[in-house]
Design a protein around this motif. Structure first.
Motif, PDB file in Angstrom:
ATOM      1  N   HIS A   1      63.145  34.185  38.350  1.00 19.66           N
ATOM      2  CA  HIS A   1      63.261  34.775  39.687  1.00 19.66           C
ATOM      3  C   HIS A   1      62.645  36.166  39.748  1.00 19.66           C
ATOM      4  O   HIS A   1      63.227  37.103  40.284  1.00 19.66           O
ATOM      5  N   ASP A   2      61.463  36.306  39.203  1.00 19.08           N
ATOM      6  CA  ASP A   2      60.735  37.569  39.265  1.00 19.08           C
ATOM      7  C   ASP A   2      60.539  37.952  40.736  1.00 19.08           C
ATOM      8  O   ASP A   2      60.311  37.103  41.598  1.00 19.08           O
ATOM      9  N   HIS A   3      60.618  39.242  41.032  1.00 20.15           N
ATOM     10  CA  HIS A   3      60.531  39.701  42.413  1.00 20.15           C
ATOM     11  C   HIS A   3      59.203  39.344  43.079  1.00 20.15           C
ATOM     12  O   HIS A   3      59.129  39.256  44.302  1.00 20.15           O
ATOM     13  N   SER A   4      58.161  39.168  42.290  1.00 20.62           N
ATOM     14  CA  SER A   4      56.868  38.823  42.884  1.00 20.62           C
ATOM     15  C   SER A   4      56.845  37.389  43.395  1.00 20.62           C
ATOM     16  O   SER A   4      55.954  37.022  44.157  1.00 20.62           O
ATOM     17  N   GLY A   5      57.800  36.571  42.970  1.00 26.95           N
ATOM     18  CA  GLY A   5      57.793  35.166  43.323  1.00 26.95           C
ATOM     19  C   GLY A   5      57.009  34.367  42.293  1.00 26.95           C
ATOM     20  O   GLY A   5      56.178  34.913  41.559  1.00 26.95           O
ATOM     21  N   SER A   6      57.239  33.090  42.249  1.00 33.64           N
ATOM     22  CA  SER A   6      56.623  32.273  41.201  1.00 33.64           C
ATOM     23  C   SER A   6      55.119  32.092  41.385  1.00 33.64           C
ATOM     24  O   SER A   6      54.368  32.026  40.403  1.00 33.64           O
ATOM     25  N   VAL A   7      54.650  32.017  42.621  1.00 34.88           N
ATOM     26  CA  VAL A   7      53.211  31.834  42.850  1.00 34.88           C
ATOM     27  C   VAL A   7      52.445  33.094  42.464  1.00 34.88           C
ATOM     28  O   VAL A   7      51.504  33.050  41.664  1.00 34.88           O
ATOM     29  N   ALA A   8      52.851  34.232  43.021  1.00 41.07           N
ATOM     30  CA  ALA A   8      52.172  35.483  42.676  1.00 41.07           C
ATOM     31  C   ALA A   8      52.378  35.811  41.209  1.00 41.07           C
ATOM     32  O   ALA A   8      51.456  36.271  40.528  1.00 41.07           O
ATOM     33  N   GLY A   9      53.588  35.567  40.699  1.00 37.07           N
ATOM     34  CA  GLY A   9      53.857  35.844  39.294  1.00 37.07           C
ATOM     35  C   GLY A   9      52.958  35.039  38.378  1.00 37.07           C
ATOM     36  O   GLY A   9      52.467  35.544  37.357  1.00 37.07           O
ATOM     37  N   THR A  10      52.716  33.786  38.723  1.00 36.06           N
ATOM     38  CA  THR A  10      51.821  32.947  37.933  1.00 36.06           C
ATOM     39  C   THR A  10      50.388  33.473  37.998  1.00 36.06           C
ATOM     40  O   THR A  10      49.669  33.473  36.993  1.00 36.06           O
ATOM     41  N   CYS A  11      49.972  33.916  39.171  1.00 37.79           N
ATOM     42  CA  CYS A  11      48.633  34.504  39.295  1.00 37.79           C
ATOM     43  C   CYS A  11      48.483  35.711  38.380  1.00 37.79           C
ATOM     44  O   CYS A  11      47.496  35.838  37.642  1.00 37.79           O
ATOM     45  N   PHE A  12      49.468  36.601  38.421  1.00 34.35           N
ATOM     46  CA  PHE A  12      49.386  37.817  37.609  1.00 34.35           C
ATOM     47  C   PHE A  12      49.368  37.489  36.118  1.00 34.35           C
ATOM     48  O   PHE A  12      48.640  38.104  35.338  1.00 34.35           O
ATOM     49  N   ALA A  13      50.174  36.503  35.722  1.00 33.44           N
ATOM     50  CA  ALA A  13      50.211  36.110  34.312  1.00 33.44           C
ATOM     51  C   ALA A  13      48.856  35.565  33.869  1.00 33.44           C
ATOM     52  O   ALA A  13      48.351  35.908  32.788  1.00 33.44           O
ATOM     53  N   ILE A  14      48.250  34.725  34.700  1.00 29.80           N
ATOM     54  CA  ILE A  14      46.944  34.147  34.357  1.00 29.80           C
ATOM     55  C   ILE A  14      45.872  35.228  34.290  1.00 29.80           C
ATOM     56  O   ILE A  14      45.054  35.264  33.363  1.00 29.80           O
ATOM     57  N   LEU A  15      45.863  36.132  35.274  1.00 31.36           N
ATOM     58  CA  LEU A  15      44.864  37.195  35.291  1.00 31.36           C
ATOM     59  C   LEU A  15      44.995  38.092  34.066  1.00 31.36           C
ATOM     60  O   LEU A  15      44.002  38.597  33.535  1.00 31.36           O
ATOM     61  N   PHE A  16      46.214  38.295  33.609  1.00 31.71           N
ATOM     62  CA  PHE A  16      46.420  39.042  32.362  1.00 31.71           C
ATOM     63  C   PHE A  16      45.866  38.261  31.180  1.00 31.71           C
ATOM     64  O   PHE A  16      45.130  38.797  30.352  1.00 31.71           O
ATOM     65  N   LEU A  17      46.197  36.984  31.087  1.00 28.90           N
ATOM     66  CA  LEU A  17      45.806  36.169  29.930  1.00 28.90           C
ATOM     67  C   LEU A  17      44.300  36.059  29.777  1.00 28.90           C
ATOM     68  O   LEU A  17      43.780  36.034  28.653  1.00 28.90           O
ATOM     69  N   ILE A  18      43.569  35.973  30.867  1.00 30.84           N
ATOM     70  CA  ILE A  18      42.118  35.809  30.773  1.00 30.84           C
ATOM     71  C   ILE A  18      41.383  37.146  30.691  1.00 30.84           C
ATOM     72  O   ILE A  18      40.159  37.179  30.648  1.00 30.84           O
ATOM     73  N   ARG A  19      42.147  38.260  30.659  1.00 30.02           N
ATOM     74  CA  ARG A  19      41.543  39.600  30.676  1.00 30.02           C
ATOM     75  C   ARG A  19      40.619  39.718  31.880  1.00 30.02           C
ATOM     76  O   ARG A  19      39.434  40.056  31.782  1.00 30.02           O
ATOM     77  N   SER A  20      41.191  39.488  33.054  1.00 29.96           N
ATOM     78  CA  SER A  20      40.417  39.406  34.282  1.00 29.96           C
ATOM     79  C   SER A  20      39.614  40.658  34.566  1.00 29.96           C
ATOM     80  O   SER A  20      38.446  40.586  34.968  1.00 29.96           O
ATOM     81  N   THR A  21      40.210  41.828  34.380  1.00 28.22           N
ATOM     82  CA  THR A  21      39.491  43.059  34.698  1.00 28.22           C
ATOM     83  C   THR A  21      38.327  43.274  33.747  1.00 28.22           C
ATOM     84  O   THR A  21      37.246  43.702  34.158  1.00 28.22           O
ATOM     85  N   GLN A  22      38.538  42.992  32.483  1.00 28.21           N
ATOM     86  CA  GLN A  22      37.458  43.142  31.516  1.00 28.21           C
ATOM     87  C   GLN A  22      36.288  42.241  31.888  1.00 28.21           C
ATOM     88  O   GLN A  22      35.130  42.613  31.761  1.00 28.21           O
ATOM     89  N   ARG A  23      36.589  41.046  32.396  1.00 24.54           N
ATOM     90  CA  ARG A  23      35.529  40.140  32.838  1.00 24.54           C
ATOM     91  C   ARG A  23      34.797  40.699  34.050  1.00 24.54           C
ATOM     92  O   ARG A  23      33.584  40.583  34.169  1.00 24.54           O
ATOM     93  N   SER A  24      35.560  41.274  34.983  1.00 22.38           N
ATOM     94  CA  SER A  24      34.926  41.831  36.170  1.00 22.38           C
ATOM     95  C   SER A  24      34.000  42.970  35.793  1.00 22.38           C
ATOM     96  O   SER A  24      32.897  43.096  36.340  1.00 22.38           O
ATOM     97  N   ILE A  25      34.426  43.806  34.865  1.00 25.67           N
ATOM     98  CA  ILE A  25      33.599  44.912  34.422  1.00 25.67           C
ATOM     99  C   ILE A  25      32.340  44.380  33.763  1.00 25.67           C
ATOM    100  O   ILE A  25      31.251  44.929  33.895  1.00 25.67           O
TER     101      ILE A  25
END
Length: 557
Positions: A361-385
């Motif tokens: 029951h993360d405050h972000s909700g399960s959909v947004a929470g899953t997005c954030f977890a995935i973006l962390f796992l794939i190193r999303s920002t490093q890819r964007s850079i």
């Protein structure tokens, strides 16, 4: 409010304490990590509207969350036609329509920075040229939301919001790289505001009181460790948009695994002239980051029963990734903070659905929470850079290793190795009657010669193979190896191979061109192009190569 969850995210979080005893070292390409990401994507693809924190309508809630899901999915799969991606694009178009209407009192509509920023990130990631008009509209709205002192916050608030400022400046950075004309004095104003409102301890507050230009920094109220990630990310993003530490992240990709080491190409910068006159003291920016690091080093985060853990992970990944280029560090695929995050996410992923935040029951909700977890796992920002390639495998995992028979299981590519000697391989390839490579794959350690004379001889043979071999297997391997070379002269041969009868050869040639040129987004050539799309891509690559070698004459295209 978009993802109203985001409003309170930083207010509830503390910095994650890096454990020194992490047992395993992970990268975004490890099987365990890839499997976690794949399961998370399945959850997002099948999420029910009731799983969305604010439903699936409303400018700041459901529409913004739709855009976040689409952005996450596209960062991994790079499929603009995926259902959830199309839903996200449709949501953004609705948002753009509301903005263009000029109405600011639409019932159920809350205008804010978060949704606008995610909308910018999605459209720029999918197709910055196709959606340039929408991006310009979103840019104008961001300007409307920005305060005179450079901060971002809710309309009518008196104080700047560090959390929202992070997303506002992230959207500006994205627009910058999409070639949208920008007012960089606004970026500089934002960076200077962030420096002014940093707490003397090195952290940042959630809501910041501006002491004013030329005055000493003051003690801020509600300084949270997580604000150091948000404030630090914001100032680093602004500094990169202003090119405070040069263009190394865009001109030299040799630090990233698999990238040719000798290639440094000019990347057009549509905003270079506009950037002149917008100045920020880079030493003050770096000083602020060092102070933030000291603050974080003395702060321990212990996850509460119900907080914004997943969103915080994504924020930390952004902070660390931008800090790498600001400090001139070699990108680290397996830093300790990432390893700890992966270890924790393994335990938190829902065993049935594959999502995160489902049971805790993360405050972000399960959909947004899953997005954030995935973006962390794939190193999303490093890819964007790194301007990650939209033509790579799912997850941006680079060019396929298998050059003759690709077998895909999820995001994994499997095949059988063949001899590692390039000379032996070339001899086998040059025998048009030799089918020994059927079902084999190019070895991981296959490298072209380093001696200039030997390399030139190998490239000559490979170019002849890709242009005239009767064996599609030979042309596949040749295209793959040419794409790995450090020599710009192979570009015409790869352009020639774009029209090869074998679709795999075409893909390897296309991906090789993207790899060598550093134009990771390519020229819109899909895996199975129509005749018109193919000719358009060929013409675009020829025009590009003539900017590098104006004297070249294409005689066989």
């Amino acid at each position: 409010m978009i993802l109203k969850t985001l409003l309170w995210a930083f207010a509830s979080l503390a910095a994650i304490c890096i454990h020194t005893n992490t047992a395993l070292a992970y990268t975004p390409f490890d099987t365990k990590v890839v499997n976690m990401v794949d399961r998370g994507l399945v959850y997002l693809e099948n999420a029910d509207p009731k799983d969305y924190h604010y439903g699936t309508s409303g400018f700041a809630g459901g529409l913004g969350e739709r855009a976040l899901v689409a952005y996450t999915h596209f960062k991994v799969k790079h499929d603009p036609n995926a259902r959830v991606v199309q839903q996200g694009i449709a949501a953004v178009k609705t948002m753009v329509g509301v903005i263009r209407s000029g109405k600011r009192n639409v019932p159920g509509i809350s205008f804010e920075v978060y949704s606008t920023a995610v909308a910018v990130m999605l459209l720029a990631e999918v197709d910055k040229e196709k959606y340039k008009s929408e991006l310009k509209t979103l840019q104008g709205f961001l300007y409307e939301l920005q305060y005179p002192n450079g901060a971002f916050s809710y309309i009518g608030h008196k104080t700047g919001d560090i959390s929202q400022t992070q997303y506002g400046v992230l959207a500006i950075w994205t627009l910058d790289h999409a070639g949208i004309p920008l007012d960089y004095k606004r970026v500089a104003a934002c960076a200077k505001w962030l420096i002014r409102v940093q707490d003397p301890s090195g952290g940042w507050p959630y809501q910041a009181e501006d002491p004013g230009a030329g005055r000493p920094n003051i003690r801020q109220k509600d300084v949270y460790p997580a604000m150091a990630y948000a404030g630090g990310s914001s100032i680093l993003i602004a500094g990169d948009a202003l090119r405070l530490w040069g263009d190394t992240s865009r001109s030299d990709m040799s630090a990233f695994p698999g990238a040719p080491k000798a290639i440094k190409l000019y990347v057009p910068d549509a905003n270079s002239e506009r950037r002149k006159g917008a100045t920020v003291n880079s030493e003050k920016v770096i000083g602020a980051i060092k102070a933030s690091d000291r603050y974080l080093a003395n702060t321990e985060y212990k996850r509460a029963a119900k907080d914004y853990y997943y969103y915080q992970l994504y924020t930390q990944e952004r902070y660390e990734s931008f800090k790498e280029i600001a400090l001139g560090l070699k990108p680290d695929e397996s830093p300790s903070w990432y390893n700890q995050g992966v270890d924790e996410l393994i335990g938190y992923q829902d065993p049935k659905s594959g999502g995160w935040g489902v049971e805790d029951h993360d405050h972000s909700g399960s959909v947004a929470g899953t997005c954030f977890a995935i973006l962390f796992l794939i190193r999303s920002t490093q890819r964007s850079i790194a301007a990650a390639s939209s033509g790579t495998l799912a997850g941006g995992q680079g060019l396929p290793k298998d050059t003759t028979k690709i077998r895909r299981e999820g995001s994994q590519i499997k095949g059988e190795p063949v001899g590692a000697s390039v000379l032996d391989l070339l001899s086998a390839l040059e025998d048009d009657g030799n089918e020994a490579l059927e079902g084999k794959s190019l070895p991981e350690n296959m490298q072209l010669a380093t001696d200039p004379k030997e390399l030139r001889a190998q490239l000559d043979r490979l170019e002849r193979l890709v242009r005239g071999s009767q064996s599609y297997q030979a042309r596949r391997v040749a295209a793959r190896l040419l794409g790995k070379s450090d020599d710009m002269r192979v570009v015409p041969a790869l352009i020639y191979a774009l029209s090869d009868p074998d679709l795999a050869v075409r893909r390897y040639a296309r991906d090789g061109l993207r790899f060598i040129s550093r134009r990771f987004e390519g020229f819109e050539m899909p895996d199975k192009p129509t005749e018109g799309e193919l000719r358009k891509a060929e013409r675009a690559w020829m025009d590009w190569y003539l900017t590098v070698n104006p004297k070249h004459i294409f005689v066989d295209q």
